[in-house]
Scaffold this motif. Structure first.
Motif, mmCIF file in Angstrom:
data_model
loop_
_atom_site.group_PDB
_atom_site.id
_atom_site.type_symbol
_atom_site.label_atom_id
_atom_site.label_comp_id
_atom_site.label_asym_id
_atom_site.label_seq_id
_atom_site.Cartn_x
_atom_site.Cartn_y
_atom_site.Cartn_z
ATOM 1 N N MET A 1 -94.360 -26.953 -5.549
ATOM 2 C CA MET A 1 -94.099 -28.251 -6.183
ATOM 3 C C MET A 1 -93.397 -28.013 -7.517
ATOM 4 S SD MET A 1 -97.686 -30.187 -5.208
ATOM 5 C CE MET A 1 -97.105 -31.792 -5.706
ATOM 6 N N ASP A 2 -92.123 -27.622 -7.415
ATOM 7 C CA ASP A 2 -91.329 -27.317 -8.600
ATOM 8 C C ASP A 2 -90.403 -28.493 -8.925
ATOM 9 O OD1 ASP A 2 -89.636 -27.190 -6.497
ATOM 10 O OD2 ASP A 2 -89.035 -25.111 -6.782
ATOM 11 N N LYS A 3 -89.443 -28.253 -9.791
ATOM 12 C CA LYS A 3 -88.530 -29.311 -10.221
ATOM 13 C C LYS A 3 -87.765 -29.887 -9.032
ATOM 14 C CE LYS A 3 -84.610 -30.212 -13.305
ATOM 15 N NZ LYS A 3 -83.674 -29.618 -14.274
ATOM 16 N N GLU A 4 -87.287 -29.022 -8.152
ATOM 17 C CA GLU A 4 -86.528 -29.479 -6.989
ATOM 18 C C GLU A 4 -87.399 -30.338 -6.072
ATOM 19 O OE1 GLU A 4 -84.266 -27.543 -3.093
ATOM 20 O OE2 GLU A 4 -84.647 -26.296 -4.869
ATOM 21 N N PHE A 5 -88.684 -29.935 -5.915
ATOM 22 C CA PHE A 5 -89.627 -30.693 -5.089
ATOM 23 C C PHE A 5 -89.810 -32.102 -5.653
ATOM 24 C CE2 PHE A 5 -93.844 -32.178 -3.985
ATOM 25 C CZ PHE A 5 -93.949 -31.881 -2.631
#
Length: 694
Positions: free
Chosen positions: A182-186
């Protein structure tokens, strides 16, 4: 006078409705504040439901994919073999499919086996064993974890064999996990899906209510149900009530201006169109409708509605006339059907009674039997046409495309029909194509043959003297095959051309009554041609004959160049003693087989159902041929051949069936029957098949 009386009423209506509007506005203002809170509350609830549904929908592809992979026998074998190459080439390549950063597998003892990560996840083994215990109970589960790289979404599934659809926990072979970081892209992807601003919060943070925003929180829980964080979804709440008072002044001023304008233009913009509407409603005046259409605004639309209503009335009248005509045609068709069925039945019953109850010599008996046989064939033909037309009407007919040798097909039809023409005064000619088909074509040969046979049968039936010709031409430019059937017979009146292909219409004449039939042949032919993607047409003049044209798409099956096969004339010879199994549940049909074959050198045994037929075939290797009824109790002919063929692949099995449509024949061929014979039984066809396969 009417205008003077009506105008004050309209004026009073405007004033009274305006007063009512002002009172209503203030009442609405009172409830505005109350409604504001209700709207906000409902919006938050709706937003919360929407977010949860979107999150469930976003996870659905992962759940479907992991369910397919975890219920896979090859995956079960991998858990046992731990074949790293298989995992890398098969499962490891699915990172993009899952849109994940980590795929991992564990054995049944919950020991780590292998993983396939992206560079963003370095941690090797982080799935807790309690999560695997949960999978033993639920099969598939989604939860969240904190790892050094951040919070991850984990979807896990217990691995089971494909023969364990209920995922019995005693058969669990291992565990498979799909992990998404669950990173920035997610979050950017999630914001795009939910059309919301997303913020990560701690597990104990309380959400504050903001006036112009709606928000909802999605809790991130681990495999134990413990909340490890929250996702706050926010969206602007674009409803403002502060300017209501200012809008009130503007509305009141605007109202008085519009009231003044309405008073000036009421007569032209309201009264006159209303008067036109009154005239239309009272008299249906077409001139009033035209003037109403030329009016401004909604009155013009009302004029269009009146015009459409008039047109619809005319269409309804036309439809009613057509429906009455259709009912009349159906009644006529049913009367004709009754006559056509009773005619052969009368002959069958009458001559049968004469044979049974009167003393007649052998010559008369043979004559009567020939009449009965001919009447029976006519009756079967009528029933076949009715069944085929019924299937066409219910869309149960579909083309069965095969590779067809067109030249051989046309030649065989010519030779077959040629020997059936009893009239020596008719010259039957096959017109050779100037450019024969260079390759085999792809089409439904059964339906194509039926169309040609129907057209030729009609041509021969209505031609006493002259000739009947047919042939085809290849049109490679337009990718069409053009067929022509021409006769020099009676011809068809031009007024009947448009109805000739209709199923409930028949050209009634002395000749048509004499030759009989329901007149469904051309309707069936048209349906078949259109089913094959083609078209059919007619040219005819009374006394000069008729020409039918039809075309179908040209689709080559480009293989080696074709050669025309000669028409084989079967040479019937009496075979040595052979053992034949007749699978037939009906006693009368079996008796008919016995009587037909009693003078032949065949030994016959019987099975009264499909199961008995299977037992006899597998238990008696001396059986040389099987006549298998399709519709039998306990086990059908289709079910029986499935069990017989694997054990005795070289045993000829001939289907005997009361079904005669092209679809039924195709189904019999697909089932693996060597050949088929239709009921009522044809003695010559029976001996032809026995000679061919024995």
């Amino acid at each position: 006078m009417t205008v003077k009386k009506t105008f004050p009423k309209i004026l009073w209506l405007i004033v009274s409705s305006s007063i009512f509007f002002i009172i209503l506005y203030f009442a609405l203002f009172y409830y505005t504040k109350k409604a504001e809170k209700e709207v906000y509350k409902d919006s938050v609830e709706h937003f919360d439901n929407e977010i949860h549904k979107l999150l469930d929908l976003e996870s659905k592809p992962v759940l479907v994919a992991i369910n397919n992979d975890s219920n896979w026998d090859e995956f079960v074998n991998f858990i046992a073999s731990k074949d790293k190459v298989w995992f890398d080439q098969t499962i490891g390549n699915e990172l993009e499919i899952y849109d994940a950063e980590y795929l991992g597998a564990y054995d049944a003892q919950k020991n780590f086996i292998i993983r396939t990560p992206t560079p963003r996840i370095k941690t090797l083994d982080f799935i807790p064993k309690k999560a695997m215990d949960l999978l033993d109970k639920e099969g598939i589960k989604k939860f969240y974890l904190k790892i050094p790289e951040g919070i991850v979404e984990v979807t896990g599934a217990a691995i089971h064999p494909s023969d364990d659809p209920l995922k019995n926990k005693t058969k669990t072979s291992g565990y498979f996990f799909v992990v998404r970081l669950m990173d920035k892209e997610f979050f950017e992807n999630l914001q795009h899906i939910t059309n919301s601003k997303i913020e990560f919060l701690g597990s104990n943070v309380v959400i504050k209510e903001e006036k112009n925003k709606i928000a909802t929180a999605f809790q991130l829980k681990d495999s134990n149900g413990k909340v490890i964080g929250q996702l706050l979804f926010q969206r602007n709440f674009e409803i403002y009530f502060e300017n209501t008072i200012n809008l009130l002044y503007i509305i009141i001023v605007t109202f008085f201006i519009s009231l003044l304008v309405n008073l000036i233009y009421t007569r032209r913009l309201v009264y006159y169109p209303l008067d036109l509407i009154r005239r239309v409603l009272e008299t249906g005046n077409k001139k009033a409708i035209k003037l109403l259409k030329e009016s401004n605004g909604e009155f013009s639309y009302i004029g269009n509605l009146f015009e459409e209503n008039n047109n619809q009335k005319l269409e309804l009248i036309t439809a009613k006339i057509k429906a009455e005509e259709s009912d009349r045609l159906k009644s006529s068709f049913l009367a004709n059907l009754s006559h056509e069925i009773r005619t052969p039945m009368n002959a069958i019953n009458g001559f049968t009674d004469l044979i049974i109850n009167t003393n007649i010599n052998e010559t008369e008996k043979l004559e009567y039997l020939n009449v009965i046989e001919k009447s029976g064939k006519n009756l079967v033909s009528i029933i076949d046409d009715l069944i085929e037309m019924s299937k066409i009407d219910s869309n149960q007919i579909s083309p069965n495309y095969t590779v067809v040798n067109l030249e051989s097909c046309v030649s065989e039809l010519y030779e077959t029909i040629k020997v059936t023409i009893p009239k020596k005064s008719i010259e039957f000619i096959l017109i050779k194509s100037s450019m024969p088909a260079e390759f085999n074509i792809i089409t439904d040969d059964i339906k194509l043959k039926q169309v040609i046979i129907n057209l030729l049968t009609n041509a021969i039936k209505f031609t006493d003297v002259g000739m009947v010709t047919f042939g085809y031409e290849i049109d490679e430019k337009n990718e069409q095959i053009h067929f022509t059937v021409r006769d020099t017979g009676l011809g068809i009146d031009e007024q009947e051309h448009q109805n000739i292909f209709d199923r409930f219409k028949r050209v009634d004449s002395d000749v048509s009554i004499k030759v009989g039939g329901l007149g469904l042949g051309l309707a069936i032919s048209k349906a078949y041609v259109e089913l094959l993607g083609g078209s059919i047409s007619l040219e005819s003049k009374v006394g000069k004959g008729s020409t039918f044209y039809f075309s179908i798409p040209l689709k080559y099956a480009k293989v080696d160049n074709i050669m025309v096969r000669p028409v084989n004339n079967l040479e019937v010879t009496k075979s040595d003693s052979k053992l034949i199994l007749i699978a037939e549940d009906d006693n009368i049909n079996f008796l008919l087989f016995q009587k037909m074959m009693q003078h032949k050198n065949y030994e016959i045994i019987r099975a009264i159902n499909g199961r008995e037929a299977v037992e006899i075939c597998l238990g008696n290797p001396n059986i040389d041929l099987v006549l298998m009824d399709i519709k039998m109790p306990i086990m059908t002919g289709f079910e029986a051949i499935e069990q017989i063929q694997p054990m005795r692949p070289n045993l000829p099995i001939i289907a005997q069936t009361a079904y005669s449509s092209s679809e039924d024949k195709a189904k019999i061929e697909e089932a693996g029957f060597t050949d088929y014979i239709t009921k009522p039984l044809d003695r010559e066809r029976l001996f032809e098949l026995l000679t061919k396969y024995l």
